[in-house]
Write a protein that holds these residues in place. Structure first.
Motif, PDB file in Angstrom:
ATOM      1  N   MET A 109       0.838  -1.198   0.000  1.00  0.00           N
ATOM      2  CA  MET A 109       0.000   0.000   0.000  1.00  0.00           C
ATOM      3  C   MET A 109       0.872   1.246   0.000  1.00  0.00           C
ATOM      4  O   MET A 109       2.005   1.222   0.474  1.00  0.00           O
ATOM      5  CB  MET A 109      -0.875   0.007   1.259  1.00  0.00           C
ATOM      6  N   PRO A 110       0.348   2.363  -0.534  1.00  0.00           N
ATOM      7  CA  PRO A 110       1.092   3.617  -0.413  1.00  0.00           C
ATOM      8  C   PRO A 110       1.412   3.910   1.048  1.00  0.00           C
ATOM      9  O   PRO A 110       0.654   3.555   1.960  1.00  0.00           O
ATOM     10  CB  PRO A 110       0.111   4.652  -0.988  1.00  0.00           C
ATOM     11  N   LYS A 111       2.542   4.533   1.279  1.00  0.00           N
ATOM     12  CA  LYS A 111       3.005   4.817   2.635  1.00  0.00           C
ATOM     13  C   LYS A 111       1.903   5.458   3.477  1.00  0.00           C
ATOM     14  O   LYS A 111       1.262   6.428   3.066  1.00  0.00           O
ATOM     15  CB  LYS A 111       4.203   5.769   2.567  1.00  0.00           C
ATOM     16  N   GLY A 112       1.639   4.856   4.639  1.00  0.00           N
ATOM     17  CA  GLY A 112       0.673   5.411   5.570  1.00  0.00           C
ATOM     18  C   GLY A 112      -0.773   5.075   5.287  1.00  0.00           C
ATOM     19  O   GLY A 112      -1.661   5.511   6.025  1.00  0.00           O
ATOM     20  N   GLU A 113      -1.035   4.267   4.240  1.00  0.00           N
ATOM     21  CA  GLU A 113      -2.414   3.945   3.886  1.00  0.00           C
ATOM     22  C   GLU A 113      -2.839   2.547   4.355  1.00  0.00           C
ATOM     23  O   GLU A 113      -3.909   2.073   3.995  1.00  0.00           O
ATOM     24  CB  GLU A 113      -2.597   4.032   2.363  1.00  0.00           C
ATOM     25  N   GLY A 114      -2.009   1.894   5.153  1.00  0.00           N
ATOM     26  CA  GLY A 114      -2.298   0.526   5.562  1.00  0.00           C
ATOM     27  C   GLY A 114      -3.495   0.374   6.472  1.00  0.00           C
ATOM     28  O   GLY A 114      -4.015  -0.734   6.642  1.00  0.00           O
ATOM     29  N   ASP A 115      -3.973   1.482   7.049  1.00  0.00           N
ATOM     30  CA  ASP A 115      -5.140   1.386   7.940  1.00  0.00           C
ATOM     31  C   ASP A 115      -6.453   1.465   7.174  1.00  0.00           C
ATOM     32  O   ASP A 115      -7.526   1.483   7.780  1.00  0.00           O
ATOM     33  CB  ASP A 115      -5.087   2.481   9.008  1.00  0.00           C
ATOM     34  N   LYS A 116      -6.388   1.511   5.841  1.00  0.00           N
ATOM     35  CA  LYS A 116      -7.609   1.641   5.046  1.00  0.00           C
ATOM     36  C   LYS A 116      -7.878   0.349   4.276  1.00  0.00           C
ATOM     37  O   LYS A 116      -8.088   0.352   3.069  1.00  0.00           O
ATOM     38  CB  LYS A 116      -7.482   2.828   4.099  1.00  0.00           C
ATOM     39  N   LEU A 117      -7.860  -0.752   5.004  1.00  0.00           N
ATOM     40  CA  LEU A 117      -8.063  -2.059   4.384  1.00  0.00           C
ATOM     41  C   LEU A 117      -9.192  -2.802   5.068  1.00  0.00           C
ATOM     42  O   LEU A 117      -9.426  -2.646   6.277  1.00  0.00           O
ATOM     43  CB  LEU A 117      -6.795  -2.907   4.497  1.00  0.00           C
ATOM     44  N   GLN A 118      -9.890  -3.634   4.298  1.00  0.00           N
ATOM     45  CA  GLN A 118     -10.825  -4.585   4.874  1.00  0.00           C
ATOM     46  C   GLN A 118     -10.628  -5.931   4.189  1.00  0.00           C
ATOM     47  O   GLN A 118     -10.246  -5.999   3.023  1.00  0.00           O
ATOM     48  CB  GLN A 118     -12.267  -4.112   4.728  1.00  0.00           C
TER      49      GLN A 118
END
Length: 382
Positions: free
Chosen positions: A312-321
């Motif tokens: 994932m783009p840096k810092g976007e790992g919390d936007k997953l399901q």
């Protein structure tokens, strides 16, 4: 009647849409690609499917087939190989040589060093003859392997990379070959990190300049012809909080040895800095435990066959399901590894990120006749 069961396992972080992918740096190459091998994700590319002269990047496939022969015990590292006139004759056309001649019997191990470190065309022909019997048979093997992997822009006419009509590949196809070497033959991959090799009292440096500039680069292969320009496959592995991460870059058609190293380094550094590899599941860890019918066990553990990473783009790992989709009912017997559904990973905005087979992690044997009859009745009532 079978039906589809879907279960959302986890939702993390903000519900906002995923940010745009990071913009790659400017790369002075005819074509290139950058891949994250932990997730098999392409991070950046340009003209990656354009057929090009691959030059000595061809030798990645040459070595791969030799590794296969070793794994299948058709060759041994200690086996001595006679040098044919055809192999010796390579010195007439190109300075990229191991400097073997018809009076010598180098071992397979020595020839592999000659192919990989010295990029010897003579060594490549000798290996081809050892594996395939003839160069023509070996080239046919190269093309069959390319077809098996679905490499649509690759066609080999020789094992060395010398420019010939019909001899071509693309940055994407070359990256796939490199990936298979890393994943299928890890015991031989360290050959690509050796910085120099001496044979016949002639010491030659590995032409991959990044091996001396970046301690995280441990391979892989250079190439040059007038038609191809300067090419480089570079592989680097770096440590991160959630484990090691490997990137592979392919640049084709740069202007010089220095340029192919510089452009490859630029891609690797950007890939590690601009993207995160997120581990969703560990190897051997079930993601769901579900009912089983007609089995000696009443439940089955389901998961992925190996660890699951997404990039994932840096810092976007919390936007997953993560959503598990499986068929129901599951009826024994269920052998280990049988696919019974899919693990789907997407952003919380619904953008697909990855799909991974959902498999049985522990086998479930079929129950006896009474147990099967009872469950058959329950299913009928259900």
């Amino acid at each position: 009647m079978k039906r589809l069961i879907a279960l959302v396992l986890a939702v993390a972080g903000s519900m906002s849409a995923l940010a745009q992918a990071p913009q790659p740096p400017e790369v002075a190459a005819r074509s290139y690609i950058l891949m994250d091998l932990s997730s098999n994700k392409v991070l950046a590319e340009r003209e990656a499917d354009a057929p090009n002269d691959p030059a000595s990047l061809t030798k990645l496939m040459t070595a791969y087939l030799a590794f296969n022969a070793l794994k299948e015990k058709k060759l041994t590292l200690e086996q001595k190989v006679p040098v044919s006139v055809r192999a010796w004759s390579e010195r007439k056309g190109d300075p990229s040589l191991m400097f073997i001649d018809t009076t010598m019997t180098p071992t397979v191990d020595e020839l592999l060093h000659g192919v990989i470190i010295q990029s010897g065309n003579d060594a490549s022909v000798a290996i081809a003859e050892a594996v395939g019997g003839t160069v023509e048979n070996f080239v046919a093997m190269m093309n069959r392997q390319a077809q098996a992997w679905g490499l649509k822009n690759t066609s080999f006419t020789n094992p060395t990379g010398m420019t010939q009509p019909g001899h071509r590949s693309s940055a994407r196809d070359i990256a796939v070959i490199a990936m298979h070497i890393v994943k299928d033959h890890p015991e031989y991959y360290p050959l690509y990190s050796i910085k120099e090799y001496k044979y016949n009292n002639i010491k030659q440096d590995n032409r991959n300049l990044l091996l001396r500039r970046d301690p995280t680069v441990d391979g892989m292969k250079t190439g040059y012809t007038d038609a191809a320009g300067y090419c480089l496959v570079a592989s680097a592995i770096r440590d991160f909080p959630n484990g090691k991460r490997r990137l592979v870059s392919v640049v084709m058609g740069t202007a010089s040895r220095e340029a192919r190293a510089t452009e490859s380094q630029k891609l690797l550094n950007w890939g590690f800095a601009a993207w995160d590899a997120i581990k969703l599941f560990d190897a051997g860890k079930p993601v769901a435990t579900v009912p089983v019918w007609k089995g000696v066990a009443k439940e089955a553990k389901l998961g992925a066959a190996g660890p699951v990473f997404v990039t994932m783009p840096k810092g976007e790992g919390d936007k997953l399901q993560t959503k598990v989709e499986r068929t129901d009912p599951l009826v024994a017997p269920l052998p280990k590894g049988q696919r019974v559904g899919t693990i789907k990973v997407s952003t919380t905005g619904g953008v697909p990120v990855a799909e991974v087979p959902l498999v049985v992690m522990e086998p479930v044997e079929q129950a006896g006749i009474v147990g099967r009859a009872w469950d058959a009745l329950r299913l009928w009532i259900k």
